[in-house]
Design an enzyme around this catalytic site. Sequence first.
Site, PDB file in Angstrom:
ATOM      1  N   ARG A  67      -8.213  -7.856   5.239  1.00  0.00           N
ATOM      2  CA  ARG A  67      -7.536  -7.452   4.010  1.00  0.00           C
ATOM      3  C   ARG A  67      -8.578  -7.259   2.914  1.00  0.00           C
ATOM      4  NH1 ARG A  67      -4.176  -6.809   7.250  1.00  0.00           N
ATOM      5  NH2 ARG A  67      -1.974  -7.443   7.210  1.00  0.00           N
ATOM      6  N   GLU A 106      -4.387  -8.622  -3.384  1.00  0.00           N
ATOM      7  CA  GLU A 106      -4.659  -8.464  -1.955  1.00  0.00           C
ATOM      8  C   GLU A 106      -3.904  -7.253  -1.440  1.00  0.00           C
ATOM      9  OE1 GLU A 106      -2.944  -9.572   2.226  1.00  0.00           O
ATOM     10  OE2 GLU A 106      -1.956  -9.219   0.292  1.00  0.00           O
ATOM     11  N   ARG A 132      -7.626 -11.142  10.635  1.00  0.00           N
ATOM     12  CA  ARG A 132      -6.766 -10.432   9.686  1.00  0.00           C
ATOM     13  C   ARG A 132      -7.652  -9.863   8.581  1.00  0.00           C
ATOM     14  NH1 ARG A 132      -1.254 -10.804   9.632  1.00  0.00           N
ATOM     15  NH2 ARG A 132      -0.151 -10.052   7.791  1.00  0.00           N
ATOM     16  N   CYS A 140       0.867  -1.179   0.000  1.00  0.00           N
ATOM     17  CA  CYS A 140       0.000   0.000   0.000  1.00  0.00           C
ATOM     18  C   CYS A 140       0.896   1.219   0.000  1.00  0.00           C
ATOM     19  CB  CYS A 140      -0.910   0.004   1.229  1.00  0.00           C
ATOM     20  SG  CYS A 140      -2.110   1.348   1.226  1.00  0.00           S
TER      21      CYS A 140
END
Length: 433
Positions: A181, A132, A179, A89
């Site tokens: 995502r 992802e 988690r 990112c």
Amino acid sequence: MSDKVVRVAELFAGVGGFRLGLEGSPESPDNTKYKVVFSNQWEPSTKAQHASQVYEARWGSEGHTNMDIAEVPTAAIPDHDLLVGGFPCQDYSVATTLKNSKGLIGKKGVLWWQIHRILTEKEVKPDFLLFENVDRLLNSPAKQRGRDFALILKSLNDLGYAVEWRILNAADYGMPQRRRRVFFMGYRQGTQLYEALQQCDKSDWLEEQGVLATAFPCRIKSTSATSWKASLSLFPEKPALKSFSIAEDLVTISETFNTGGGATPFENAGVMVEGEVYTAKTQPLYDGPAVLLRDVLQNGEVTEEYFIPEEDLGKWEYLKGGKNEVRKSKEGFEYRYSEGGMVFPDNLEAPSRTIITGEGGKAPSRFKHVVRTDRGLRRLTPVELERLNMFPDNHTHLEGMSDVRRAFFMGNALVVGVVERLGAALYERINQQ
């Protein structure tokens, strides 16, 4: 492509989470559905390429490259049906255009633009994409919330792809780690999936028809506003989707998207086709079994080095505890610092917290996991961290590979079970073509 092996190119491969999810374990691979024909892993910040070493130890060097993806010619990447990757990112803003170039150039080192470059230059483009990222991608950057994701969607639209996305928390579907995502999938124009997404009711796609919905059932959250028709049980109304266009060119989007500083227009799920975005808040639908933190523990097998010495316990308790105290900056200015307490030790009867890259090592930390056992409080082992990401035991174990480095791998990895379910759902749809 019916009943044929789907050829995969894996970018930013790490220690092979996507490959494990699609092919299966290298010790007992299921290669009847997917086959990785090209992989790339490069860590620019380290001289030793530890992740690539693990990858090659498990799958060999054939088809694998350990070099900056920007230096890999598109011609060196074999044709493939599915392109996958968990890219960083970053700031995806568009810096400039080139008069004699087919595409646009983003800021140097931003890896999304390498994906864009490969898809632009490939004569035979892959039919399918699976990427992802961290969930804040939909909310970045702070001054133009949603701009980065809008740039990605627009660039894929210009390349002939429709896209669907969802923020997935692995623990919501019985997996051992909380988690979150964002996963997004692309379908090239001319495929059955593109045509289906183009023609369908977009609410139905998000809840039932899409690949993501097939793998991970969900329901669109109803809005508080209702019409007279929605109040009659004989005429239930579908929840409304937010919709808008991203028709501008990439440079304009980069400079002007959501400059008013409002909230991101992208909800946790949505689709984009022909430049039109449809997005909604969804909630997971799952009532199956759950894997808890206690289920991954190596009880009876853990060496003394993972246990917290009595003299260090106070440091751990302080770091994990709530704080409301006066601190002093390096420049001598006093300020009040506050933060809430954390569960200490971690709850064994729930999925684990998210693994971070700093999970390894003996030093006390606020964010490392600590569990209570019959022998006392201790940190998690590399194998336990692998299990939380649903990797095979000792997947990252190599001679000379430190436990700190193995923990770092798992902090960067994805939950393999998510990819397994997405791969199964995609393969089923491919074989309906």
